[in-house]
Design a protein around this motif. Structure first.
Motif, PDB file in Angstrom:
ATOM      1  N   ALA A 139     125.211   2.224  26.752  1.00  0.00           N
ATOM      2  CA  ALA A 139     124.894   1.154  27.697  1.00  0.00           C
ATOM      3  C   ALA A 139     125.365   1.601  29.076  1.00  0.00           C
ATOM      4  N   THR A 140     124.644   1.182  30.074  1.00  0.00           N
ATOM      5  CA  THR A 140     125.077   1.476  31.434  1.00  0.00           C
ATOM      6  C   THR A 140     126.247   0.558  31.779  1.00  0.00           C
ATOM      7  N   ALA A 141     126.950   0.864  32.847  1.00  0.00           N
ATOM      8  CA  ALA A 141     128.062   0.022  33.279  1.00  0.00           C
ATOM      9  C   ALA A 141     127.571  -1.390  33.598  1.00  0.00           C
ATOM     10  N   ASP A 142     126.390  -1.498  34.221  1.00  0.00           N
ATOM     11  CA  ASP A 142     125.837  -2.822  34.540  1.00  0.00           C
ATOM     12  C   ASP A 142     125.501  -3.596  33.268  1.00  0.00           C
ATOM     13  N   GLU A 143     124.920  -2.913  32.266  1.00  0.00           N
ATOM     14  CA  GLU A 143     124.593  -3.584  31.008  1.00  0.00           C
ATOM     15  C   GLU A 143     125.864  -4.071  30.321  1.00  0.00           C
ATOM     16  N   ALA A 144     126.903  -3.237  30.292  1.00  0.00           N
ATOM     17  CA  ALA A 144     128.166  -3.625  29.657  1.00  0.00           C
ATOM     18  C   ALA A 144     128.776  -4.821  30.393  1.00  0.00           C
ATOM     19  N   ARG A 145     128.756  -4.787  31.716  1.00  0.00           N
ATOM     20  CA  ARG A 145     129.298  -5.893  32.513  1.00  0.00           C
ATOM     21  C   ARG A 145     128.532  -7.187  32.211  1.00  0.00           C
ATOM     22  N   ASP A 146     127.196  -7.107  32.132  1.00  0.00           N
ATOM     23  CA  ASP A 146     126.389  -8.289  31.821  1.00  0.00           C
ATOM     24  C   ASP A 146     126.731  -8.850  30.438  1.00  0.00           C
ATOM     25  N   LEU A 147     126.913  -7.966  29.452  1.00  0.00           N
ATOM     26  CA  LEU A 147     127.266  -8.423  28.105  1.00  0.00           C
ATOM     27  C   LEU A 147     128.598  -9.168  28.127  1.00  0.00           C
ATOM     28  N   ILE A 148     129.576  -8.613  28.813  1.00  0.00           N
ATOM     29  CA  ILE A 148     130.894  -9.238  28.879  1.00  0.00           C
ATOM     30  C   ILE A 148     130.809 -10.591  29.576  1.00  0.00           C
ATOM     31  N   GLU A 149     130.025 -10.672  30.656  1.00  0.00           N
ATOM     32  CA  GLU A 149     129.870 -11.941  31.377  1.00  0.00           C
ATOM     33  C   GLU A 149     129.188 -12.999  30.512  1.00  0.00           C
ATOM     34  N   GLU A 150     128.356 -12.566  29.546  1.00  0.00           N
ATOM     35  CA  GLU A 150     127.700 -13.504  28.632  1.00  0.00           C
ATOM     36  C   GLU A 150     128.603 -13.876  27.460  1.00  0.00           C
ATOM     37  N   GLY A 151     129.796 -13.301  27.406  1.00  0.00           N
ATOM     38  CA  GLY A 151     130.726 -13.613  26.328  1.00  0.00           C
ATOM     39  C   GLY A 151     130.515 -12.780  25.079  1.00  0.00           C
ATOM     40  N   ILE A 152     129.809 -11.674  25.202  1.00  0.00           N
ATOM     41  CA  ILE A 152     129.543 -10.792  24.075  1.00  0.00           C
ATOM     42  C   ILE A 152     130.626  -9.720  24.049  1.00  0.00           C
ATOM     43  N   ALA A 153     131.351  -9.660  22.928  1.00  0.00           N
ATOM     44  CA  ALA A 153     132.472  -8.725  22.810  1.00  0.00           C
ATOM     45  C   ALA A 153     131.960  -7.296  22.631  1.00  0.00           C
TER      46      ALA A 153
END
Length: 168
Positions: A139-153
């Motif tokens: 995952a790109t850094a942006d994709e990982a950041r988006d997942l975390i912001e959505e509450g996905i561990a």
């Protein structure tokens, strides 16, 4: 920034913490945000520490680099993996990283490689669009950041994983 030596009162583990000020440490401690990285205890306090006062420029000794014992020397790294080009790591740190890498390798055995579809697959499982299962991928850094912001561990891997189609 200020660096404090910290100790967990439960087991006596010592570690260091960086804070913007002494008040920031007090605020985090009062809020229960501090925990021992070794045992997870929230009973953490400042430890007695010696001040870090630098020597005069004309009194600095030549740096000494200790060689790691042969049994703890870094293992060969896969092609393309990042290597430590800085000061030698203490033997305890090398042993810790090896143990973490071994635990990661064991966890990956029961996980499915999803390649660059990692963010989409993790999101689909989180929202119930597909069954949950252990996965790993890229995952790109942006994709990982988006997942975390959505509450996905999600968590980064310690040792880079070579995609199955690129392994020898």
């Amino acid at each position: 920034m200020i660096v404090f030596d910290l100790a967990c009162r439960a087991a006596g583990h010592r570690f260091e913490g960086w804070f913007s000020s002494s008040d920031d440490f007090d605020r985090q401690q009062a809020s229960g945000l501090l925990a021992c990285p070794l045992c997870g205890s929230a009973d953490v306090a400042k430890a007695v520490m010696a001040p870090n006062v630098g020597r005069k420029g004309n009194q600095r000794p030549e740096p000494v680099r200790a060689a790691a014992p042969e049994s703890l020397a870094p293992a060969p790294t896969p092609a393309g993996a990042l290597t430590n080009t800085g000061p030698a790591l203490p033997p305890e740190a090398i042993a810790m990283f090896r143990a973490m890498a071994a635990a990661q390798a064991e966890a990956l055995k029961s996980s499915r490689w999803v390649g660059d579809r990692f963010a989409d697959q993790a999101r689909a499982m989180h929202y119930g669009e597909r069954d949950h299962e252990p996965i790993h991928g890229q995952a790109t850094a942006d994709e990982a950041r988006d997942l975390i912001e959505e509450g996905i561990a999600v968590a980064p891997l310690l040792v880079p994983v070579i995609p199955p189609d690129q392994a020898n």
